[in-house]
Design a protein around this motif. Sequence first.
Motif, PDB file in Angstrom:
ATOM      1  N   MET A   1       0.829  -1.194   0.000  1.00 58.18           N
ATOM      2  CA  MET A   1       0.000   0.000   0.000  1.00 58.18           C
ATOM      3  C   MET A   1       0.871   1.254   0.000  1.00 58.18           C
ATOM      4  O   MET A   1       0.574   2.203  -0.708  1.00 58.18           O
ATOM      5  CB  MET A   1      -0.927  -0.050   1.217  1.00 58.18           C
ATOM      6  N   ILE A   2       1.912   1.270   0.812  1.00 61.97           N
ATOM      7  CA  ILE A   2       2.787   2.437   0.888  1.00 61.97           C
ATOM      8  C   ILE A   2       3.501   2.643  -0.436  1.00 61.97           C
ATOM      9  O   ILE A   2       3.630   3.782  -0.907  1.00 61.97           O
ATOM     10  CB  ILE A   2       3.786   2.290   2.061  1.00 61.97           C
ATOM     11  N   LYS A   6       3.353   5.994  -2.793  1.00 57.40           N
ATOM     12  CA  LYS A   6       4.567   6.677  -3.255  1.00 57.40           C
ATOM     13  C   LYS A   6       4.554   6.820  -4.775  1.00 57.40           C
ATOM     14  O   LYS A   6       4.927   7.867  -5.309  1.00 57.40           O
ATOM     15  CB  LYS A   6       5.809   5.908  -2.804  1.00 57.40           C
ATOM     16  N   ASP A   7       4.120   5.767  -5.453  1.00 58.48           N
ATOM     17  CA  ASP A   7       4.029   5.821  -6.910  1.00 58.48           C
ATOM     18  C   ASP A   7       3.011   6.867  -7.357  1.00 58.48           C
ATOM     19  O   ASP A   7       3.242   7.611  -8.316  1.00 58.48           O
ATOM     20  CB  ASP A   7       3.654   4.457  -7.485  1.00 58.48           C
ATOM     21  N   VAL A   8       1.886   6.936  -6.669  1.00 61.04           N
ATOM     22  CA  VAL A   8       0.869   7.934  -6.990  1.00 61.04           C
ATOM     23  C   VAL A   8       1.438   9.332  -6.797  1.00 61.04           C
ATOM     24  O   VAL A   8       1.271  10.213  -7.640  1.00 61.04           O
ATOM     25  CB  VAL A   8      -0.401   7.728  -6.131  1.00 61.04           C
TER      26      VAL A   8
END
Length: 55
Positions: A1-2, A6-8
Amino acid sequence: MISFLKDVSREMRKVSWPTGNELTRYTVIVILTVLFVAIYFTVVDLGISQILELL
């Protein structure tokens, strides 16, 4: 999820956001287009209603 978040975040930094002038212009274009389409379909609906009343 993290990793996803971060990618978003990384992708959101790449986004080219519109300027204030562009945003205003696009908003006006959308509103005018919606009004035009609404008026067009109102006229078509009234025309079809009148034709059906004659029959």
